[in-house]
Design a protein around this motif. Structure first.
Motif, PDB file in Angstrom:
ATOM      1  N   SER A  12      50.894  27.904  50.753  1.00 52.76           N
ATOM      2  CA  SER A  12      51.557  29.306  51.091  1.00 52.76           C
ATOM      3  C   SER A  12      50.030  30.401  51.333  1.00 52.76           C
ATOM      4  N   LEU A  13      50.530  31.137  52.296  1.00 59.41           N
ATOM      5  CA  LEU A  13      50.043  32.509  51.871  1.00 59.41           C
ATOM      6  C   LEU A  13      50.640  33.737  51.832  1.00 59.41           C
ATOM      7  N   ALA A  14      51.027  34.342  51.006  1.00 58.17           N
ATOM      8  CA  ALA A  14      51.142  35.925  51.228  1.00 58.17           C
ATOM      9  C   ALA A  14      52.008  36.891  53.002  1.00 58.17           C
ATOM     10  N   GLY A  15      50.699  36.498  53.306  1.00 62.79           N
ATOM     11  CA  GLY A  15      51.445  37.088  54.589  1.00 62.79           C
ATOM     12  C   GLY A  15      50.002  38.784  54.767  1.00 62.79           C
ATOM     13  N   ARG A  16      48.871  38.701  54.133  1.00 64.95           N
ATOM     14  CA  ARG A  16      48.508  40.031  54.121  1.00 64.95           C
ATOM     15  C   ARG A  16      47.618  39.999  55.575  1.00 64.95           C
ATOM     16  N   VAL A  17      47.647  39.194  56.140  1.00 67.55           N
ATOM     17  CA  VAL A  17      46.124  39.001  56.708  1.00 67.55           C
ATOM     18  C   VAL A  17      47.010  38.557  58.145  1.00 67.55           C
ATOM     19  N   PRO A  43      41.028  35.673  42.246  1.00 67.83           N
ATOM     20  CA  PRO A  43      41.333  36.246  40.797  1.00 67.83           C
ATOM     21  C   PRO A  43      41.988  37.867  40.787  1.00 67.83           C
ATOM     22  N   PHE A  44      42.165  38.594  41.934  1.00 68.86           N
ATOM     23  CA  PHE A  44      42.923  40.132  41.163  1.00 68.86           C
ATOM     24  C   PHE A  44      43.982  40.326  41.900  1.00 68.86           C
ATOM     25  N   ALA A  45      44.399  38.836  41.877  1.00 64.69           N
ATOM     26  CA  ALA A  45      45.894  38.537  42.561  1.00 64.69           C
ATOM     27  C   ALA A  45      46.569  38.654  41.257  1.00 64.69           C
ATOM     28  N   GLN A  46      47.252  39.280  40.973  1.00 68.79           N
ATOM     29  CA  GLN A  46      47.864  39.313  39.484  1.00 68.79           C
ATOM     30  C   GLN A  46      49.708  38.946  39.340  1.00 68.79           C
ATOM     31  N   ARG A  47      50.213  39.504  40.052  1.00 66.48           N
ATOM     32  CA  ARG A  47      51.437  39.697  40.361  1.00 66.48           C
ATOM     33  C   ARG A  47      52.691  37.733  40.699  1.00 66.48           C
ATOM     34  N   ILE A  48      51.558  37.544  42.037  1.00 62.96           N
ATOM     35  CA  ILE A  48      51.601  35.461  42.147  1.00 62.96           C
ATOM     36  C   ILE A  48      51.390  34.716  40.937  1.00 62.96           C
ATOM     37  N   SER A  49      50.031  34.995  40.696  1.00 61.26           N
ATOM     38  CA  SER A  49      49.897  33.817  39.504  1.00 61.26           C
ATOM     39  C   SER A  49      50.994  34.270  38.090  1.00 61.26           C
ATOM     40  N   THR A  88      32.075  47.319  43.997  1.00 62.19           N
ATOM     41  CA  THR A  88      33.177  45.401  43.853  1.00 62.19           C
ATOM     42  C   THR A  88      33.901  45.445  43.302  1.00 62.19           C
ATOM     43  N   LYS A  89      34.845  44.334  43.522  1.00 66.29           N
ATOM     44  CA  LYS A  89      35.599  43.211  41.992  1.00 66.29           C
ATOM     45  C   LYS A  89      34.643  41.718  42.024  1.00 66.29           C
ATOM     46  N   ASP A  90      34.778  41.849  40.447  1.00 67.00           N
ATOM     47  CA  ASP A  90      33.974  40.467  40.292  1.00 67.00           C
ATOM     48  C   ASP A  90      34.689  39.080  40.966  1.00 67.00           C
ATOM     49  N   VAL A 144      51.866  24.500  56.661  1.00 64.61           N
ATOM     50  CA  VAL A 144      51.502  26.413  55.931  1.00 64.61           C
ATOM     51  C   VAL A 144      53.065  27.534  55.758  1.00 64.61           C
ATOM     52  N   ARG A 145      53.503  27.815  54.617  1.00 64.99           N
ATOM     53  CA  ARG A 145      54.179  28.670  54.759  1.00 64.99           C
ATOM     54  C   ARG A 145      54.103  30.062  54.425  1.00 64.99           C
ATOM     55  N   VAL A 146      54.485  31.065  55.158  1.00 63.07           N
ATOM     56  CA  VAL A 146      54.038  32.319  55.051  1.00 63.07           C
ATOM     57  C   VAL A 146      55.065  33.495  54.181  1.00 63.07           C
ATOM     58  N   GLY A 147      54.551  34.974  53.204  1.00 58.20           N
ATOM     59  CA  GLY A 147      55.502  35.556  52.814  1.00 58.20           C
ATOM     60  C   GLY A 147      55.788  35.435  51.134  1.00 58.20           C
ATOM     61  N   GLY A 148      55.657  36.096  50.546  1.00 57.71           N
ATOM     62  CA  GLY A 148      56.694  36.718  49.174  1.00 57.71           C
ATOM     63  C   GLY A 148      57.768  35.543  49.104  1.00 57.71           C
ATOM     64  N   VAL A 195      49.990  24.508  47.256  1.00 62.47           N
ATOM     65  CA  VAL A 195      48.651  25.560  47.120  1.00 62.47           C
ATOM     66  C   VAL A 195      49.243  27.115  47.439  1.00 62.47           C
ATOM     67  N   LEU A 196      49.132  27.866  46.245  1.00 58.61           N
ATOM     68  CA  LEU A 196      49.461  28.857  46.291  1.00 58.61           C
ATOM     69  C   LEU A 196      48.108  29.688  46.546  1.00 58.61           C
ATOM     70  N   GLY A 197      47.971  29.616  47.899  1.00 51.92           N
ATOM     71  CA  GLY A 197      46.549  30.489  48.732  1.00 51.92           C
ATOM     72  C   GLY A 197      46.300  31.705  48.909  1.00 51.92           C
ATOM     73  N   GLY A 198      45.009  31.764  49.853  1.00 51.22           N
ATOM     74  CA  GLY A 198      44.806  32.882  49.835  1.00 51.22           C
ATOM     75  C   GLY A 198      42.970  33.169  49.961  1.00 51.22           C
TER      76      GLY A 198
HETATM   77  P1  NAP Z   1      50.081  39.941  44.194  1.00 54.03           P
HETATM   78  O1  NAP Z   1      49.682  40.932  43.650  1.00 54.03           O
HETATM   79  O2  NAP Z   1      49.258  39.062  42.882  1.00 54.03           O
HETATM   80  O3  NAP Z   1      50.761  39.192  44.952  1.00 54.03           O
HETATM   81  C1  NAP Z   1      51.705  39.954  45.273  1.00 54.03           C
HETATM   82  C2  NAP Z   1      53.773  39.816  45.932  1.00 54.03           C
HETATM   83  O4  NAP Z   1      52.820  38.590  46.921  1.00 54.03           O
HETATM   84  C3  NAP Z   1      53.993  38.410  45.324  1.00 54.03           C
HETATM   85  O5  NAP Z   1      54.443  39.320  43.821  1.00 54.03           O
HETATM   86  C4  NAP Z   1      54.060  37.482  46.161  1.00 54.03           C
HETATM   87  O6  NAP Z   1      55.515  37.937  46.329  1.00 54.03           O
HETATM   88  C5  NAP Z   1      53.093  37.497  47.120  1.00 54.03           C
HETATM   89  N1  NAP Z   1      51.980  36.727  47.039  1.00 54.03           N
HETATM   90  C6  NAP Z   1      51.242  36.516  46.751  1.00 54.03           C
HETATM   91  N2  NAP Z   1      50.478  35.911  47.529  1.00 54.03           N
HETATM   92  C7  NAP Z   1      51.085  34.881  47.375  1.00 54.03           C
HETATM   93  C8  NAP Z   1      51.002  33.515  47.913  1.00 54.03           C
HETATM   94  N3  NAP Z   1      49.352  33.179  48.053  1.00 54.03           N
HETATM   95  N4  NAP Z   1      52.055  33.146  48.572  1.00 54.03           N
HETATM   96  C9  NAP Z   1      53.262  33.495  48.811  1.00 54.03           C
HETATM   97  N5  NAP Z   1      53.365  34.425  47.970  1.00 54.03           N
HETATM   98  C10 NAP Z   1      52.115  35.436  47.509  1.00 54.03           C
HETATM   99  O7  NAP Z   1      49.078  39.086  45.240  1.00 54.03           O
HETATM  100  P2  NAP Z   1      47.339  40.841  46.059  1.00 54.03           P
HETATM  101  O8  NAP Z   1      46.945  40.901  45.427  1.00 54.03           O
HETATM  102  O9  NAP Z   1      48.362  41.334  47.377  1.00 54.03           O
HETATM  103  O10 NAP Z   1      46.851  38.695  47.293  1.00 54.03           O
HETATM  104  C11 NAP Z   1      47.598  39.099  48.088  1.00 54.03           C
HETATM  105  C12 NAP Z   1      47.625  37.605  48.638  1.00 54.03           C
HETATM  106  O11 NAP Z   1      46.593  38.052  48.949  1.00 54.03           O
HETATM  107  C13 NAP Z   1      46.843  36.105  47.845  1.00 54.03           C
HETATM  108  O12 NAP Z   1      47.315  35.319  48.266  1.00 54.03           O
HETATM  109  C14 NAP Z   1      45.745  36.441  47.302  1.00 54.03           C
HETATM  110  O13 NAP Z   1      45.018  34.871  47.186  1.00 54.03           O
HETATM  111  C15 NAP Z   1      44.451  37.259  47.909  1.00 54.03           C
HETATM  112  N6  NAP Z   1      43.657  37.974  47.886  1.00 54.03           N
HETATM  113  C16 NAP Z   1      43.928  38.627  47.677  1.00 54.03           C
HETATM  114  C17 NAP Z   1      42.598  39.683  47.285  1.00 54.03           C
HETATM  115  C18 NAP Z   1      42.378  41.019  45.943  1.00 54.03           C
HETATM  116  O14 NAP Z   1      42.161  41.135  45.919  1.00 54.03           O
HETATM  117  N7  NAP Z   1      43.610  40.961  45.704  1.00 54.03           N
HETATM  118  C19 NAP Z   1      41.574  39.538  47.751  1.00 54.03           C
HETATM  119  C20 NAP Z   1      41.715  38.259  48.473  1.00 54.03           C
HETATM  120  C21 NAP Z   1      43.080  37.274  49.014  1.00 54.03           C
HETATM  121  P3  NAP Z   1      56.371  37.523  45.649  1.00 54.03           P
HETATM  122  O15 NAP Z   1      56.781  37.928  44.058  1.00 54.03           O
HETATM  123  O16 NAP Z   1      58.009  38.055  46.661  1.00 54.03           O
HETATM  124  O17 NAP Z   1      56.665  36.329  46.122  1.00 54.03           O
END
Ligand code: NAP
Length: 242
Positions: free
Chosen positions: A28-33, A72-78, A192-194, A43-47, A4-7
């Motif tokens: 899987s979490l990106a590790g931003r928080v 919905p705004f996390a474009q790159r991981i999708s 706000t974002k949608d 749970v695994r953390v990081g790109g 499950v790609l999460g966050g």
């Molecule tokens: P993003 O631009 O789509 O992703 C940037 C990079 O971060 C990806 O290429 C990937 O690295 C890594 N990554 C992102 N989500 C990941 C995940 N769930 N597990 C492992 N790696 C992940 O994402 P973002 O907008 O920075 O969001 C980061 C996280 O925060 C997401 O998981 C998202 O669900 C959550 N989030 C985002 C928002 C928002 O507004 N964007 C709001 C709330 C929560 P690699 O290419 O190295 O794999």
């Protein structure tokens, strides 16, 4: 094992439900928080290091299916998941909560991105509640004659608007709390974002109650993959692929 790609809250709910049913799940979490709310299961953390590395990871960990439940705004991981899953011949489902809808009394201005949102500020308000998250705030750095209350979960990266106050909070929020915030800071514009979902929806009700204009950033385009909008729908799919 299901990945499950999460966050998001939905990703946590799904992982919890799979874990309760005894289905092997890794979130899987990106590790931003810095202090994330963790789901049940592994749970695994990081790109992963891009789509090719994600495809390798799926094969190495014998993943049977992937649910992309990212924001919905996390474009790159999708995009990465949509590329990696066919490479690894692993089925992929997108779980995406519905966006918000404008209701009678709302004064919404929909825009395509943060730059367009920033360009609209001078004609709509002077005291702005900015809730678009910690990324991309540079778009507002050059907006003159406006004060920003920036609310986000983690400290944002500069550059930020010259005249601002930071409010670190991750909700969920209540209508009473949002009304109090608007009144205390004499907010006259919400941005706000949608993002959709109930956890952060109260700000829209509060803005409507105070007759405030709202700039709503539209969702970016998504890869064309099978999609559901509810955790229940994703759960049935994942059970069938677990
Ligand atoms: P993003 O631009 O789509 O992703 C940037 C990079 O971060 C990806 O290429 C990937 O690295 C890594 N990554 C992102 N989500 C990941 C995940 N769930 N597990 C492992 N790696 C992940 O994402 P973002 O907008 O920075 O969001 C980061 C996280 O925060 C997401 O998981 C998202 O669900 C959550 N989030 C985002 C928002 C928002 O507004 N964007 C709001 C709330 C929560 P690699 O290419 O190295 O794999």
């Amino acid at each position: 094992m299901i990945l499950v790609l999460g966050g998001t809250a939905e990703a946590r709910e799904l992982a919890d439900a799979l874990d309760v049913q005894g289905i092997d799940v890794v979130s899987s979490l990106a590790g931003r928080v810095s202090n994330p709310r963790l789901p049940g299961g592994k749970v695994r953390v990081g790109g992963f290091g891009g789509p090719a590395a994600l495809a390798d990871w799926l094969l190495e960990h014998e993943v049977s299916a992937v649910v992309d439940a990212t924001h919905p705004f996390a474009q790159r991981i999708s995009a990465s998941a949509a590329d990696a899953c066919p490479r690894a011949e692993v089925p992929l489902l997108r779980l995406e909560r519905p966006g918000w809808s404008e209701r009678p009394g709302d004064r919404w201005h929909r825009v395509a991105g943060l730059a367009q949102a920033a360009a609209l500020v001078p004609e709509l308000g002077r005291r702005v509640l900015l809730t678009t998250g910690r990324q991309g705030l540079a778009a507002f750095a050059t907006v003159a004659d406006a004060w920003f209350l920036i609310r986000c979960v983690e400290e944002p990266e500069p550059p930020l608007p010259a005249d601002h106050q930071l409010l670190l909070d991750r909700g969920p929020y209540t209508l009473a709390g949002e009304l109090e915030l608007i009144d205390r800071h004499r907010i006259d514009l919400l941005i706000t974002k949608d993002s959709g979902g109930h956890l952060t929806e109260a700000k829209l009700d509060a803005a409507c109650g105070r007759r405030l204009p709202v700039i709503v950033v539209r969702r970016p385009p998504r890869p064309n993959v099978e999609m559901v909008t509810s955790v229940a729908g994703a759960l049935s799919w994942a059970e069938a692929h677990g």
